[in-house]
Design an enzyme around this catalytic site. Structure first.
Site, PDB file in Angstrom:
ATOM      1  N   MET A   1      -1.478  -4.842   1.365  1.00 13.92           N
ATOM      2  CA  MET A   1      -2.597  -4.859   2.329  1.00 13.92           C
ATOM      3  C   MET A   1      -2.357  -3.828   3.434  1.00 13.92           C
ATOM      4  O   MET A   1      -2.046  -2.703   3.117  1.00 13.92           O
ATOM      5  CB  MET A   1      -2.775  -6.265   2.907  1.00 13.92           C
ATOM      6  CG  MET A   1      -3.198  -7.278   1.852  1.00 13.92           C
ATOM      7  SD  MET A   1      -4.921  -7.114   1.408  1.00 13.92           S
ATOM      8  CE  MET A   1      -5.690  -8.217   2.603  1.00 13.92           C
ATOM      9  N   CYS A   2      -2.457  -4.171   4.676  1.00  6.45           N
ATOM     10  CA  CYS A   2      -2.465  -3.274   5.835  1.00  6.45           C
ATOM     11  C   CYS A   2      -3.858  -2.652   5.983  1.00  6.45           C
ATOM     12  O   CYS A   2      -4.557  -2.446   5.013  1.00  6.45           O
ATOM     13  CB  CYS A   2      -1.462  -2.125   5.775  1.00  6.45           C
ATOM     14  SG  CYS A   2       0.248  -2.621   5.871  1.00  6.45           S
TER      15      CYS A   2
END
Lengths: 230, 314
Positions: free
Chosen positions: B1-2
């Site tokens: 993610m991020c």
């Protein structure tokens, strides 16, 4: 009569609950305003309703649905209409990666471009792309058809089992064990009907790609083919 | 993610309210990265080095750093300083001519602090927590400038603290900052190679290697664009990353398109974000957004790029 849902200041769950509630009370034409790229909107619609998203949607819009008609007046993110059983999804803009992945029936129309891995593992239905598509479209598709009016990226229809891919523009490269064949009279007629139905401009001509069927059965003599495919 | 975001105001002017826009973008992506949030803003050029350094979390060390600063500030190399939450921000005269000189001097005089950003325009603020908490601590929405990049982090391999948060300043190269979504899988190999060449790594975060790589390529004489392009061949794994310099904003997307990225460009701005939701929440609906093809990059220059390119003047 049109029923309107405004997404502003609402979490996705509340919007989907409102959508289901409206369908349960008999609404058949629902406009969802300001979706603003939210994910998972209109997933698992199981009634023959019309749902219009008045803007761009995020990931997995209209996934796992059966029989609804969904319009997106904007672009859609990854995995649009994934695993759909039946119905239609029409996206006016572009679609992210994995559009119409694993659909079993129905029709997905992308008027703009589709990103990578469009129509992978399709088990039926139709994916119509008005623009171009990215790499590996139709990877391992098993049934159905993909129609690309523009160009197709690398490894098109890699390792497909069955079904057909039609491309109007240039193809960067074919995937393993997919081959060009001539279009039949029925192909020409059905493509004309499909493009006419969704008012998608037709390219000058289509080329048809199907499975070369070399990967269907393992043959020791063709070990190199298998190695390349795996 | 991020989640990663980038924004460049094309209308000109050194004081565009980019902080407000970028905070809204980060907030829309906070669910992609609940561990930490950070923002790199490019403000008007200063005639000295602007340095932001993190104070030690240990109370006694922090106190001694504060005392050292009071002692050396206002004369010699340090023009002035101010404390800002977990940071100290100071202006250092160009009597220390290169970033390496500044870093060496700081590590001698203030061994307790960690330099987070250095340049003539760049200012990086980051901390553990959400974008809302970052706003509560530092009022990032009030930041003005020409362009910037931001990050919300979901940690996968390295620890969750201020040092390992993003954006990263590329040590040694003034005003060069990066944010990354993905995983550079040949990180250890690259890190070994660069450590043998004498580059120092400050964290265990694989994303840090992007800045080290770009600095190395730029120092070798490659243009910014060519350095970014060559990274497509030299990095393995999944990455959508943004890099910014004093007058440039760029994205690079890996060849497989493993990580999402959306770009919107109008006459007024260029906005880049991991998801379209960040563009819509911050900038409305009157523009199209597109997903760039795998294996591509894009570079935009600020309207001040000519003037800025001449900075610092020799």
């Amino acid at each position: 009569m049109t029923f309107t849902i405004d997404c502003r200041d609402k979490p996705t769950r509340a919007i989907n609950q409102e959508l289901r509630g409206a369908i349960d009370t008999g609404q058949r034409d629902i406009h969802v305003q300001q979706p603003d790229g939210r994910h998972n909107l209109g997933v698992a619609l199981l009634q023959p309703v019309r749902v219009v998203f008045d803007g761009s949607v995020g990931y997995y819009c209209a996934g796992m649905m059966d029989g609804a008609h969904v319009e997106v007046h904007g672009s859609a993110g990854w995995g649009t209409a994934e695993s759909m059983l039946n119905g239609t999804v029409v996206i006016d803009g572009n679609a992210g990666s994995g559009a119409a992945a694993s659909i079993r029936g129905g029709t997905v129309v992308v008027r703009g471009d589709a990103a990578a891995r469009a129509g992978v593992s399709m088990k039926g239905g139709t994916l119509l792309i008005g623009g171009s598509c990215g790499y590996m479209a139709g990877f391992m598709m098993q049934k159905g058809r993909i129609v690309v009016c523009g160009d197709a990226g690398e490894a098109l229809a890699d390792s497909m089992y069955e079904g057909a891919v039609f491309v109007g523009g240039k193809v960067d490269s074919l995937g393993n064990d997919s081959v060009y064949v001539d279009l039949t009279a029925e192909d020409h007629a059905s493509l004309k009907e499909l493009l006419g139905t969704y008012r998608v401009p037709a390219p000058k001509a289509f080329r048809k790609i199907v499975s070369g069927r070399k990967l269907w059965n393992f043959d020791r003599k063709e070990l190199e083919t298998w190695k390349a495919a795996l | 993610m991020c989640g990663i975001v980038g924004f460049l105001d094309k209308r000109g002017g050194l004081h565009q309210p980019i902080g407000r826009t970028m905070l809204a973008m980060l907030q829309a992506l906070s669910c992609r990265g609940p561990d930490s949030a950070g923002l790199a803003v490019y403000g008007p050029p200063h005639s000295c080095w602007i340095v932001r350094a993190a104070l030690p979390t240990d109370f006694l060390l922090a106190t001694s750093a504060r005392q050292s600063l009071e002692r050396i500030s206002g004369h010699g190399h340090v023009r002035r300083h101010e404390f800002d939450g977990a940071y100290v921000r100071f202006e250092i005269n160009e009597t220390l001519p290169t970033p390496a000189d500044v870093e060496r001097w700081v590590s001698e005089k203030l061994p307790q602090v960690e330099i987070v950003s250095l340049g003539h325009q760049l200012d990086i603020i980051k901390q553990v927590g959400s974008p809302e908490q970052l706003e509560a601590s530092y009022c990032i929405s009030q930041s003005t400038g020409t362009h910037g990049i931001g990050h919300t982090r979901l940690s996968t391999e390295s620890r969750v603290d201020l040092s390992h948060s993003q954006p990263f300043w590329a040590h040694g190269m003034p005003d060069l900052a990066t944010v990354h979504n993905g995983h550079i899988t040949n990180y250890h190999k690259l890190r070994r190679r660069y450590e043998q060449k004498g580059h120092r790594f400050y964290t265990e975060n694989d994303s840090e290697v992007i800045g080290v790589y770009l600095r190395d390529r730029l120092t070798a004489g490659l243009s910014f664009e060519v350095a970014l392009r060559s990274s497509l061949d030299d990095f393995d794994g999944s990455f959508s990353y943004l890099a910014a310099t004093a007058d440039r904003l760029a994205y690079v997307k890996d060849r497989y398109g493993f990580k999402p990225l959306m770009v919107a460009e109008t006459d007024d701005f260029v906005a880049i974000a991991t998801e379209e939701i960040a563009l819509r929440r911050s900038l409305g609906r009157d523009f199209m957004a597109r997903e760039p093809a795998p294996g591509t990059l894009g570079v935009w220059a600020t309207s001040l790029s000519k003037a800025v390119a001449e900075w610092p003047r020799n």
